[in-house]
Each structure stands twice: as structure tokens, then as C-alpha cells.
Write a protein that holds these residues in place. Structure first.
Motif, short mmCIF file in Angstrom:
data_model
loop_
_atom_site.label_atom_id
_atom_site.label_comp_id
_atom_site.label_asym_id
_atom_site.label_seq_id
_atom_site.Cartn_x
_atom_site.Cartn_y
_atom_site.Cartn_z
N THR B 36 0.82 -1.22 0.00
CA THR B 36 0.00 0.00 0.00
C THR B 36 0.85 1.27 0.00
OG1 THR B 36 -1.69 -1.19 1.17
CG2 THR B 36 -1.86 1.17 1.25
N TRP B 37 2.06 1.17 0.54
CA TRP B 37 2.91 2.37 0.62
C TRP B 37 3.21 2.93 -0.77
CZ3 TRP B 37 3.24 4.76 5.04
CH2 TRP B 37 3.04 4.01 6.22
N TYR B 38 3.11 2.06 -1.79
CA TYR B 38 3.37 2.52 -3.15
C TYR B 38 2.25 3.43 -3.66
CZ TYR B 38 7.50 -0.38 -3.92
OH TYR B 38 8.76 -0.92 -3.87
N VAL B 100 1.50 13.42 3.95
CA VAL B 100 1.57 12.28 3.02
C VAL B 100 2.94 12.26 2.33
CG1 VAL B 100 0.51 11.21 0.99
CG2 VAL B 100 -0.93 12.27 2.71
N LEU B 101 3.48 13.44 2.07
CA LEU B 101 4.81 13.51 1.47
C LEU B 101 5.85 12.90 2.41
CD1 LEU B 101 6.33 14.45 -0.98
CD2 LEU B 101 6.33 16.75 -0.12
N PHE B 102 5.69 13.15 3.71
CA PHE B 102 6.58 12.52 4.70
C PHE B 102 6.45 10.99 4.61
CE2 PHE B 102 6.85 16.48 7.40
CZ PHE B 102 8.23 16.55 7.36
N PHE B 103 5.19 10.50 4.59
CA PHE B 103 4.97 9.05 4.50
C PHE B 103 5.61 8.47 3.24
CE2 PHE B 103 0.84 9.44 7.17
CZ PHE B 103 1.59 9.32 8.34
N HIS B 104 5.45 9.19 2.14
CA HIS B 104 6.00 8.73 0.86
C HIS B 104 7.52 8.62 0.96
CE1 HIS B 104 6.21 7.96 -3.34
NE2 HIS B 104 6.62 9.16 -3.72
N PRO B 247 -6.47 -3.13 -14.18
CA PRO B 247 -7.21 -2.42 -13.15
C PRO B 247 -6.74 -2.71 -11.72
CG PRO B 247 -8.42 -4.37 -13.76
CD PRO B 247 -7.14 -4.38 -14.56
N VAL B 248 -5.82 -3.69 -11.53
CA VAL B 248 -5.58 -4.18 -10.17
C VAL B 248 -5.02 -3.10 -9.25
CG1 VAL B 248 -4.42 -5.94 -8.78
CG2 VAL B 248 -5.23 -6.49 -11.07
N TYR B 249 -3.85 -2.54 -9.61
CA TYR B 249 -3.27 -1.59 -8.66
C TYR B 249 -3.95 -0.22 -8.72
CZ TYR B 249 -0.09 0.08 -5.22
OH TYR B 249 0.39 0.56 -4.05
N ALA B 250 -4.54 0.10 -9.89
CA ALA B 250 -5.27 1.39 -9.98
C ALA B 250 -6.39 1.41 -8.95
CB ALA B 250 -5.82 1.56 -11.39
N PHE B 251 -7.05 0.26 -8.74
CA PHE B 251 -8.12 0.21 -7.73
C PHE B 251 -7.55 0.32 -6.32
CE2 PHE B 251 -10.93 -1.21 -11.13
CZ PHE B 251 -12.06 -0.45 -10.82
N GLU B 252 -6.37 -0.24 -6.14
CA GLU B 252 -5.69 -0.09 -4.84
C GLU B 252 -5.39 1.40 -4.59
OE1 GLU B 252 -3.00 -2.29 -1.83
OE2 GLU B 252 -4.44 -3.06 -3.24
#
Lengths: 139, 367
Positions: B36-38, B100-104, B247-252
């Protein structure tokens, strides 16, 4: 067949939800951008009689639009919309000729608002007014 | 549906759209152990778009004039229909963008994804981080409240500690000796024109580098976790047998964006004053300094560091060294191992640095 029906149903639900979410997001933006009430200026305006000498015109805002009061030589008063009927520009008072000129496309009106020449299709709209105790009330 | 298919066919025969979709979306494969971090990058793109949209809406009513700015913000908040919502979305969004930028950045750091050949990804990301801080700082002044006026006074004043040119730089930044109407004009131009354009260009460069090097494989759940790239030639990291982006990761990504939206709207609707202090509701008064002016939460560690050192220059220099070290991290940390648990020294330094930053921030808040 059953799977296909379920898929269509779920697709419709998802589409409906997306449409509802889009509407919920768009409504505040629409309201934010909508023009505020046009009644930013009063629908009735009081002007002291001494502010409109003979041969002069007094421009003012009335109900969010431009209007003008003219006192003809001899004392007759006329209240008109100052919005040219051609393309919506604001007319100017030509004191020396005692008429109105629209500077956008050269439309000419008499002091009563009738079209003299140029492209305006109809006269300037007349506005109701009353005079009492030295005050002219337009609107 | 038939009409949609005909439209797609019409476009496809002209520009080969299906080929692009097959290559960049359905055929764009990601590592099977992706996590999910991606999604943080996608959330950040969404936030940036939201900031641009709400910022443009605010420009309709905001007046960048020292005599009118505070009044115009009050007008937006109290008079314009849903003006409060647009403004709160912008202010809360700016803070959450930094979070969120920190998390990224932390996810990239702890998954060691910054390592070669991704130095340019890290570097553009790091410059983006400083630009986001810059756009937040310049936007902070625009409401022309006591909080924004004095926080900007303090922030710009610290530049004066730079030897020789410091005082000149302060005046240059402010457009005068003190924060005043010229500062507002400068910060407004930076906030709405220059910095957004630089951020957009950097985002483009960041995505271009990602596209050229390929998505990195997370080091977790792998037998071989060492960096395989030897630097002997260009190599695109592909992931045969991986999961398709669409569609897999786009939905994630969409799911992550919705989780973000839930948190974001939670703050907007239930804690609207979380980011405002009392001074944010008082118009700027250049002759009356309020007590205990504090910067935004993400500048608290910098603020506390400046207070800790006896010389302001030393405090600035330490921060400059730390920032330079972070910016150049991929060029300094050149070891091939990527699994954080196989790198105890790295873990101690990274966690220690993070805890120090949090600790300084909390200290700065309560000091």
C-alpha cells in the motif's frame, strides 16, 4: 447469465454512487461560483434634486444596473436605464448636444431615450420616479 | 455501450490508443509483493490536483492587498456560499500534503528504493519536498492575520543568520526591512504562479524517471534483497508475471485515495479549527506582536533546533547539513543491500533521526 446480471447491477450501483459523489462535490463549487444576489445596490435610490441641475445627467446604480437621471432645459426630469439596448454598454451624456452617445458602436439617443441613429434596436428603458420634498426617488 | 465502443474505435484508428493502454496500463506490470505504501505517490498527485483546484477557486474572491486580504478571507469564510469549505479544503489539504509527502519519503527510505539507479527519482522528490514546504510557507502569509504576519516575520528573520549576505537576503525576501505589503505581493506571486509551476515540472520529471527506471521491487518477502544493478548500462526494471497496474493496482490507488479522503474530510468537517490558533482570526497588526507565535507543525523541529543552539547561524548550518545529507543520501549510501532489517546501522540512524525530528517538534510545540 446470473453473473452478467449481477455485474450489470453492481456496475449501475457503482455508477450511481460515482454520480452522487460527483454531484455532492460539484454542488458546493457551483454555489461558490454562482453570482451573488444582483440586489447588491438598492432597488430604490433617493437623489437630492439639487444634484441634477438643468442640462445635466446624474448616473447611479439601481438594483445592480446602471441608470441615469436627466433634467432637460426647462426643468423636466427623466429617469432612464443607462444600458445601451444594442450590446449593453453604458451610454454617456453629451451635455453640449443634450443627447446620449453609446461609445461602443456609436448609438445615439435623445434625452428621452429614443433612438436617433446607430445600431440600437430600441429606446432606453424608462424608469419610474417620484419627487417629494426636494428628493427624487427612482425605482 | 455501442456508442462508447465506436468512439474508442474512432480514436484508436487515429492515435493507436489501445496500444498505449496495453503498454502503459493493462500491460504495465508491478512487482507481486507491492504494498500500500506505493500508493502514496498517487495520493500526492490527487492532493496536488485538489490544491490547484481549490486554489483557483479561492483566487476568485481573495484580494492580495494588505488592506483587503484579511477582509477577503473573512468574506470567503462567512459570506460566499461554501467558501468555508473551499478554504478549509485548501488549508487542511496543504498540511496533509506535507504529511503524506513525509509518509512517501519514509516508505522510500525504509524500503531503500532511493538506491541506484533511482538517485534522480530521490533527488527530484527531495526538491519537491522543499518546494512543498516553500508553497506552504508563502501561502501561510496570504490571509494577512496576526498568525500569518508574525510567523512569516520569524521565518524570514532566520535567514538573516547567514553570514555576510543574511540581512540583504531578509530584505530581498520581504521586499523591505519588515514584513509588509511588498512581502504579500512577493509571496502571492510565488504561491500562485512560480512555485506551482516548478512543482508541476518536478512532478513531470519525477514521473518520467519512474517511467524510465521502472517501479522498484519492495525488499520484503524476497530471498535476494541486494541491489542487482551494477551501473554498467541502462536497465529498465520490469516485473514479468507481476500484477497489472490497471485495473488491479489502480483500484488499490483509488482505495488509498478514498481512505485519505475520509481522514481529510474528517478534519475538514469535525476539526475545522485544528490548524488555526486564536491569532489566525485577528487581522495583522505590525505594531502588536502576539505571544508564543509558533510555526506550522512541520516546521516545529526546525524552530526548536534554532532555539537550541546558542548561535542562530549554527542552528541554520546544522539544518543545512542535515538537509544536504538527506538530499544526497543515494550518493552517500551506496551499499547494495536493500532490506532494512539486514542493515542495523541504517535502521538505527533512520529511526533515530525520525524520533529526533518528532521529539524536537513536540518540544517546539510545548516550549
Amino acid at each position: 447469465m446470473e453473473n452478467s446480471g449481477r455485474r450489470t447491477f453492481l456496475g449501475l450501483c457503482l455508477g450511481g454512487l460515482a454520480a452522487a459523489a460527483a454531484a455532492a462535490a460539484a454542488w458546493p463549487v457551483y454555489r461558490y461560483l454562482s453570482p451573488r444576489s444582483t440586489a447588491t445596490t438598492a432597488a430604490r435610490v433617493d437623489i437630492p434634486e439639487k444634484d441634477v441641475p438643468e442640462g445635466e445627467a446624474k448616473f447611479f446604480e439601481l438594483g445592480g444596473a446602471s441608470a441615469v437621471l436627466v433634467r432637460k432645459p426647462g426643468g423636466g426630469l427623466i429617469a432612464l436605464s443607462a444600458v445601451c439596448t444594442h450590446m449593453g454598454c453604458i451610454v454617456q451624456w453629451e451635455k453640449d448636444k443634450l443627447d446620449f452617445l453609446c461609445p461602443c458602436h456609436g448609438g445615439h439617443y435623445t434625452a428621452e431615450g429614443a433612438v436617433i441613429s446607430g445600431p440600437p434596436p430600441k429606446p432606453l428603458a424608462k424608469l419610474p420616479f417620484t419627487v417629494a420634498n426636494g428628493v427624487i426617488t427612482v425605482g | 455501450m455501442a456508442l462508447l465502443k465506436r468512439l474508442i474505435d474512432w480514436i484508436d484508428v487515429r492515435i493507436g490508443a489501445r496500444e498505449v493502454v496495453a503498454k502503459e496500463l493493462t500491460g504495465y506490470l508491478l512487482p507481486r509483493n507491492i504494498n500500500t505504501w506505493y500508493s502514496m505517490g498517487s495520493i500526492l498527485l490527487f492532493i496536488f490536483a485538489m490544491q490547484v483546484a481549490t486554489g483557483i477557486l479561492l483566487l476568485i474572491y481573495y484580494v492580495p492587498d494588505a488592506d483587503k486580504a484579511f477582509k477577503s478571507v473573512t468574506f470567503i469564510m462567512n459570506e460566499v456560499p461554501f467558501g468555508w469549505l473551499i478554504r478549509l479544503c485548501h488549508t487542511v489539504g496543504s498540511s496533509l500534503m506535507v504529511l503524506v509527502l513525509f509518509f512517501h519519503m519514509l516508505s522510500v527510505l525504509f524500503m531503500n528504493s532511493y538506491k541506484s539507479p533511482r538517485e534522480l527519482n530521490w533527488l527530484t522528490g527531495f526538491i519537491l519536498f522543499t518546494m512543498v514546504q516553500g508553497i506552504s510557507l508563502t501561502g501561510y502569509l496570504l490571509p494577512w492575520s496576526q498568525l500569518s504576519f508574525w510567523a512569516t516575520t520569524v521565518a524570514t528573520n532566520s535567514v538573516g543568520a547567514i553570514p555576510a549576505v543574511g540581512q540583504y537576503l531578509v530584505e530581498f525576501l520581504r521586499g523591505g526591512k519588515l514584513v509588509g505589503p511588498p512581502t504579500l505581493g512577493r509571496f502571492f506571486a510565488l504561491h500562485v504562479a512560480l512555485i506551482p509551476a516548478v512543482i508541476a515540472a518536478l512532478v513531470g520529471a519525477h514521473l518520467f524517471f519512474l517511467q524510465r527506471t521502472g517501479v522498484s521491487t519492495p525488499p520484503f518477502g524476497q530471498k535476494e534483497t541486494a541491489n542487482q544493478w551494477k551501473g554498467d548500462g541502462y536497465h529498465y526494471e520490469n516485473h514479468p508475471g507481476g500484477i497489472p497496474f490497471f485495473p488491479v493496482y489502480a483500484f488499490e490507488d483509488v482505495r488509498s485515495i478514498f481512505i485519505y479522503l475520509a481522514c481529510f474530510l474528517g478534519v475538514v468537517f469535525f476539526f475545522p479549527n485544528l490548524l488555526f490558533t486564536r491569532d489566525a482570526f485577528i487581522p495583522a497588526n505590525p505594531l502588536l506582536t502576539p505571544a508564543h507565535i509558533k510555526p506550522e507543525w512541520y516546521f516545529l523541529a526546525n524552530y526548536q533546533t534554532l532555539k537550541l543552539f546558542p548561535s542562530e547561524f549554527l542552528g541554520l548550518a546544522v539544518q543545512g547539513v542535515a538537509m544536504t545529507f538527506l538530499a544526497l543520501l543515494p550518493f552517500i549510501d551506496r551499499g547494495p543491500e536493500r532490506h532494512p532489517l539486514k542493515r542495523p546501522l541504517f535502521m538505527v540512524c533512520a529511526l533515530g533521526g525520525l524520533l529526533l525530528w518528532i521529539g524536537l517538534g513536540v518540544w517546539g510545540h510545548y516550549s
